[in-house]
Design a protein around this motif. Structure first.
Motif, mmCIF file in Angstrom:
data_model
loop_
_atom_site.group_PDB
_atom_site.id
_atom_site.type_symbol
_atom_site.label_atom_id
_atom_site.label_comp_id
_atom_site.label_asym_id
_atom_site.label_seq_id
_atom_site.Cartn_x
_atom_site.Cartn_y
_atom_site.Cartn_z
ATOM 1 N N ASN A 30 68.171 -7.609 26.152
ATOM 2 C CA ASN A 30 68.603 -9.377 26.581
ATOM 3 C C ASN A 30 67.139 -9.160 28.358
ATOM 4 N N ALA A 31 66.902 -7.555 28.131
ATOM 5 C CA ALA A 31 65.690 -7.405 29.461
ATOM 6 C C ALA A 31 64.554 -8.430 29.143
ATOM 7 N N THR A 32 64.210 -8.985 29.813
ATOM 8 C CA THR A 32 62.537 -9.423 29.660
ATOM 9 C C THR A 32 61.410 -8.371 30.288
ATOM 10 N N ASP A 33 61.534 -7.414 31.236
ATOM 11 C CA ASP A 33 60.960 -6.679 31.787
ATOM 12 C C ASP A 33 60.900 -5.113 31.118
ATOM 13 N N ASP A 34 61.295 -5.037 30.184
ATOM 14 C CA ASP A 34 61.243 -3.335 29.614
ATOM 15 C C ASP A 34 62.849 -2.528 30.929
ATOM 16 N N GLN A 35 63.042 -3.203 31.184
ATOM 17 C CA GLN A 35 63.934 -2.812 31.969
ATOM 18 C C GLN A 35 64.933 -1.789 31.654
ATOM 19 N N LEU A 36 64.405 -0.448 32.451
ATOM 20 C CA LEU A 36 65.370 0.656 31.700
ATOM 21 C C LEU A 36 66.792 1.746 32.807
ATOM 22 N N LEU A 37 67.814 1.405 32.672
ATOM 23 C CA LEU A 37 68.507 1.452 33.677
ATOM 24 C C LEU A 37 69.511 3.280 33.455
ATOM 25 N N CYS A 38 69.472 3.832 34.647
ATOM 26 C CA CYS A 38 69.978 5.228 34.370
ATOM 27 C C CYS A 38 71.126 5.418 34.783
ATOM 28 N N GLY A 39 72.308 5.874 34.365
ATOM 29 C CA GLY A 39 73.166 6.209 34.488
ATOM 30 C C GLY A 39 74.395 7.891 34.202
ATOM 31 N N ARG A 40 75.254 7.671 34.354
ATOM 32 C CA ARG A 40 76.295 8.671 34.438
ATOM 33 C C ARG A 40 76.975 8.903 33.741
ATOM 34 N N LEU A 41 77.427 8.947 32.736
ATOM 35 C CA LEU A 41 79.285 8.831 32.353
ATOM 36 C C LEU A 41 80.431 9.913 33.137
ATOM 37 N N LEU B 63 74.100 -7.460 38.733
ATOM 38 C CA LEU B 63 74.304 -6.796 37.960
ATOM 39 C C LEU B 63 74.818 -7.613 36.411
ATOM 40 N N SER B 64 75.361 -9.069 37.316
ATOM 41 C CA SER B 64 76.223 -9.932 36.330
ATOM 42 C C SER B 64 75.282 -10.485 35.211
ATOM 43 N N ALA B 65 74.440 -10.506 35.557
ATOM 44 C CA ALA B 65 73.440 -11.073 34.156
ATOM 45 C C ALA B 65 72.918 -10.048 32.922
ATOM 46 N N LEU B 66 73.981 -9.168 32.728
ATOM 47 C CA LEU B 66 73.965 -7.858 31.220
ATOM 48 C C LEU B 66 75.804 -8.154 30.679
ATOM 49 N N VAL B 67 76.632 -8.647 31.454
ATOM 50 C CA VAL B 67 77.491 -8.765 31.204
ATOM 51 C C VAL B 67 77.461 -9.952 29.956
ATOM 52 N N GLY B 68 77.924 -8.702 28.745
ATOM 53 C CA GLY B 68 78.034 -9.623 26.981
ATOM 54 C C GLY B 68 76.435 -8.802 26.687
ATOM 55 N N ALA B 69 75.641 -7.994 27.737
ATOM 56 C CA ALA B 69 74.452 -7.998 26.509
ATOM 57 C C ALA B 69 74.963 -7.193 25.777
ATOM 58 N N PHE B 70 73.250 -6.783 24.277
ATOM 59 C CA PHE B 70 73.953 -5.993 24.005
ATOM 60 C C PHE B 70 73.171 -4.360 24.206
ATOM 61 N N GLY C 144 70.458 20.100 24.586
ATOM 62 C CA GLY C 144 69.121 19.913 23.605
ATOM 63 C C GLY C 144 68.597 19.111 21.802
ATOM 64 N N GLU C 145 70.110 18.124 21.844
ATOM 65 C CA GLU C 145 69.800 17.634 21.436
ATOM 66 C C GLU C 145 69.267 15.768 21.482
ATOM 67 N N LEU C 146 69.156 14.823 20.958
ATOM 68 C CA LEU C 146 69.336 13.416 21.220
ATOM 69 C C LEU C 146 70.245 12.605 20.203
ATOM 70 N N TYR C 147 70.579 12.216 21.493
ATOM 71 C CA TYR C 147 71.528 11.291 20.751
ATOM 72 C C TYR C 147 71.630 9.542 20.721
ATOM 73 N N MET C 148 72.343 9.074 20.735
ATOM 74 C CA MET C 148 71.722 7.318 20.517
ATOM 75 C C MET C 148 72.506 6.135 19.982
ATOM 76 N N PHE C 149 72.658 5.535 20.153
ATOM 77 C CA PHE C 149 73.784 4.375 19.872
ATOM 78 C C PHE C 149 73.666 3.336 20.724
ATOM 79 N N SER C 150 74.495 2.052 19.689
ATOM 80 C CA SER C 150 74.689 0.750 20.087
ATOM 81 C C SER C 150 75.795 0.183 21.142
ATOM 82 N N THR C 151 75.204 0.118 21.964
ATOM 83 C CA THR C 151 77.090 -1.442 22.542
ATOM 84 C C THR C 151 76.609 -1.978 22.933
ATOM 85 N N CYS C 152 78.000 -2.408 23.795
ATOM 86 C CA CYS C 152 77.755 -4.022 24.686
ATOM 87 C C CYS C 152 79.106 -3.740 25.904
ATOM 88 N N VAL C 153 77.542 -4.308 27.001
ATOM 89 C CA VAL C 153 78.093 -3.875 28.383
ATOM 90 C C VAL C 153 78.817 -5.411 29.053
#
Length: 240
Positions: free
Chosen positions: A32-43, A64-71, A80-89
């Protein structure tokens, strides 16, 4: 998001456990970001069906409230491997230091740039049998290449070019060299190429990702694990 291959449930669970142990760094791209927003975090942990992600480098003054419910699409690198997934906040915490996201545990994970997922050419001769769908009489031919997503084969019945259409669902059965189990799986015709002299037909067949038959689903998972195992010596790298 980069294209990748779906992992089996067992493989996905192992990758997620590894990511939690290593406190993996995540790149999170909200849809839902309109400005190519990329968040960097740690699990940093798991709470039931939620993943806890800390955002140490984010401006705490920005809510961060605007991100609640966002995919969102997530990427992480492990071994050395790149993993990807889709989820929801599912929830956010603006007051914590650092700020925090709670993401739904993904149902599937994908892997990209993984060399052992490339198609391989059987080191010794292997034959596949085609049946079902529009094929009245079962046909056989050599396997040209195989991967966890599908296989390519050659048949010397060029008339199949008029019978098989792209998108047709048929069944294949085969046994790989040095592997005792025989596999019988549903596949979809994804490409075909008739020789100039019409002496043979090459077929590209994609394994159905979620066969309705539980037995076929289990067989597909075993085949994928076998082909993605770096210790597997049945095949050698080759072109599809």
């Amino acid at each position: 998001m980069l294209l990748g291959m779906d992992l089996t449930p067992r493989q996905a669970a192992r990758v997620l456990e590894q990511a939690l142990r290593n406190r993996a760094e995540l790149e999170i791209e909200p849809r839902n970001a309109t400005d190519d927003q990329l968040l960097c975090g740690r699990l940093t942990g798991r709470e039931g069906d939620l993943l806890r992600v800390d955002l140490p480098d984010r401006d705490p003054a920005t809510p961060l409230s605007a991100l609640v419910g966002a995919f969102c699409d997530v990427r992480t690198a492990l071994s050395g491997e790149l993993y990807m997934f889709s989820t929801c906040v599912m929830d956010v915490s603006d007051a914590s230091v650092p700020q925090r996201l709670l993401l739904a545990v993904p149902q599937t994970l994908q892997v990209a740039n993984r060399r052992r997922f490339e198609r391989r050419t059987p080191r010794s001769w292997a034959q596949v049998y085609l049946s079902g769908g529009p094929i009245d009489v079962p046909q056989a031919g050599p396997i040209l290449s195989i991967s966890p997503t599908g296989l390519a084969c050659r048949v010397v019945q060029p008339q199949l070019d008029d019978v098989l259409l792209i998108g047709d669902v048929i069944r294949v059965s085969f046994r790989l060299p040095d592997h005792a189990e025989s596999f019988e799986l549903p596949v979809t015709v994804c490409n075909k190429s008739l020789a100039r002299d019409k002496s043979y037909l090459d077929l590209g067949l994609e394994f159905n990702r979620e066969p309705a038959d539980p037995t076929a689903q289990q067989a597909l998972e075993r085949l994928r694990m076998f082909l993605s195992d770096p210790a597997t010596d049945t095949t050698t790298d080759g072109k599809p």
